[in-house]
Design a protein around this motif. Structure first.
Motif, PDB file in Angstrom:
ATOM      1  N   PRO A 110       0.821  -1.209   0.000  1.00 13.45           N
ATOM      2  CA  PRO A 110       0.000   0.000   0.000  1.00 13.45           C
ATOM      3  C   PRO A 110       0.854   1.259   0.000  1.00 13.45           C
ATOM      4  CG  PRO A 110       0.043  -1.007   2.185  1.00 13.45           C
ATOM      5  CD  PRO A 110       0.720  -1.967   1.260  1.00 13.45           C
ATOM      6  N   ALA A 111       0.298   2.339  -0.564  1.00  9.41           N
ATOM      7  CA  ALA A 111       0.976   3.636  -0.552  1.00  9.41           C
ATOM      8  C   ALA A 111       0.509   4.413   0.675  1.00  9.41           C
ATOM      9  CB  ALA A 111       0.652   4.414  -1.818  1.00  9.41           C
ATOM     10  N   PHE A 112       1.423   5.162   1.267  1.00  7.74           N
ATOM     11  CA  PHE A 112       1.100   5.972   2.436  1.00  7.74           C
ATOM     12  C   PHE A 112       1.369   7.434   2.100  1.00  7.74           C
ATOM     13  CE2 PHE A 112       2.066   1.738   3.957  1.00  7.74           C
ATOM     14  CZ  PHE A 112       0.974   1.480   4.775  1.00  7.74           C
ATOM     15  N   HIS A 113       0.434   8.302   2.485  1.00  2.93           N
ATOM     16  CA  HIS A 113       0.520   9.704   2.084  1.00  2.93           C
ATOM     17  C   HIS A 113       0.461  10.641   3.286  1.00  2.93           C
ATOM     18  CE1 HIS A 113       0.201   8.470  -2.072  1.00  2.93           C
ATOM     19  NE2 HIS A 113      -0.838   7.720  -1.747  1.00  2.93           N
ATOM     20  N   ASP A 114       0.887  10.154   4.444  1.00  7.75           N
ATOM     21  CA  ASP A 114       0.983  11.034   5.599  1.00  7.75           C
ATOM     22  C   ASP A 114       2.251  11.878   5.487  1.00  7.75           C
ATOM     23  OD1 ASP A 114       3.137   9.512   7.619  1.00  7.75           O
ATOM     24  OD2 ASP A 114       2.058   8.191   6.250  1.00  7.75           O
ATOM     25  N   ARG A 115       2.383  12.839   6.354  1.00  3.74           N
ATOM     26  CA  ARG A 115       3.464  13.813   6.258  1.00  3.74           C
ATOM     27  C   ARG A 115       4.841  13.153   6.277  1.00  3.74           C
ATOM     28  NH1 ARG A 115       7.059  16.694   9.121  1.00  3.74           N
ATOM     29  NH2 ARG A 115       7.419  18.855   8.466  1.00  3.74           N
ATOM     30  N   GLU A 116       5.070  12.214   7.191  1.00  6.15           N
ATOM     31  CA  GLU A 116       6.395  11.597   7.317  1.00  6.15           C
ATOM     32  C   GLU A 116       6.786  10.874   6.034  1.00  6.15           C
ATOM     33  OE1 GLU A 116       8.953   8.911  10.491  1.00  6.15           O
ATOM     34  OE2 GLU A 116       6.766   8.728  10.450  1.00  6.15           O
ATOM     35  N   ALA A 117       5.852  10.121   5.452  1.00  5.40           N
ATOM     36  CA  ALA A 117       6.148   9.384   4.223  1.00  5.40           C
ATOM     37  C   ALA A 117       6.441  10.346   3.073  1.00  5.40           C
ATOM     38  CB  ALA A 117       4.979   8.473   3.868  1.00  5.40           C
TER      39      ALA A 117
END
Length: 218
Positions: A110-117
């Motif tokens: 899965p792709a993650f789009h939170d700030r850290e990523a």
């Protein structure tokens, strides 16, 4: 975090990487806990659901890629016209050496789009673009290659073909690195077909990172 909790978390992450590599990200969490030699309750205390576990595996993968990209950037700044190509070789070799830590993100999931990523991905592409820019300045790298080309090459070279004998893995990877390095040199007889490759995160910016929701880091 207590030392024993930190050890348990690392065992879980190591087991998750191995299980995801063998069975994909749908691998049963019970099996991951068993492989890590912890109880399923311990796994859930550290990672409340599968998404949290996948995210942390991906974040550690991005951190590994960033460390290799920054090391390559340092090599690119060294003297000599061939330094940028040595930098690319350093990056690709590092990816091969670290492939067990790169099940996510380079090998899918899965792709993650939170700030850290987003910030980590932006820093990775920034370092690789700096390597390529130095190569163009020194006439060592063709001008139609971008950071996504390097990341795609790293993913393909690092991922072994099924049923490849273990003793051939490193040799085969290094042969393909040599082929890729020759393809980066200017004066190629074929211009790369367009448009330039893009990945979703190639359009991300620090501003997008600031606006992205912050997720809990397990």
């Amino acid at each position: 975090m207590r030392a024993d909790a930190r050890r348990n978390q690392q065992r879980i992450l190591d087991a998750a990487r191995a299980m995801f590599s063998e069975h994909g990200t749908a691998a049963p969490l019970d099996d991951i806990a068993r492989r890590a030699h912890v109880s399923i309750a311990t796994l859930y205390r550290r990672f409340p659901d599968r998404a949290a576990l996948c995210r942390q595996v991906a974040i550690e993968g991005y951190e590994t890629v960033l460390a290799e990209a920054r090391a390559a950037q340092e090599v690119a700044e060294e003297g000599g016209p061939d330094a940028p190509l040595r930098a690319v070789e350093r990056f690709l070799t590092g990816m091969v050496d670290q492939r067990s830590r790169l099940v996510l993100p380079l090998f899918g999931g899965p792709a993650f789009h939170d700030r850290e990523a987003i910030v980590l991905r932006h820093r990775i592409t920034g370092s690789l673009e700096a390597v390529l820019a130095r190569g163009r300045e020194r006439g060592a790298v063709r001008d139609d290659v971008n950071s996504i080309d390097l990341l795609m090459a790293a993913a393909m070279i690092s991922r072994p073909l099924p049923n490849t004998p273990p003793e051939w893995l490193d040799t085969t990877a290094r042969r393909h690195i040599a082929v890729h390095l020759d393809g980066l040199r200017p004066g190629a007889t074929h211009h790369l077909p367009g448009p330039e490759p893009e990945h979703a995160f190639s359009r991300e910016t620090p501003t997008a990172a600031e606006n992205a929701p912050t997720e809990h880091r397990a």
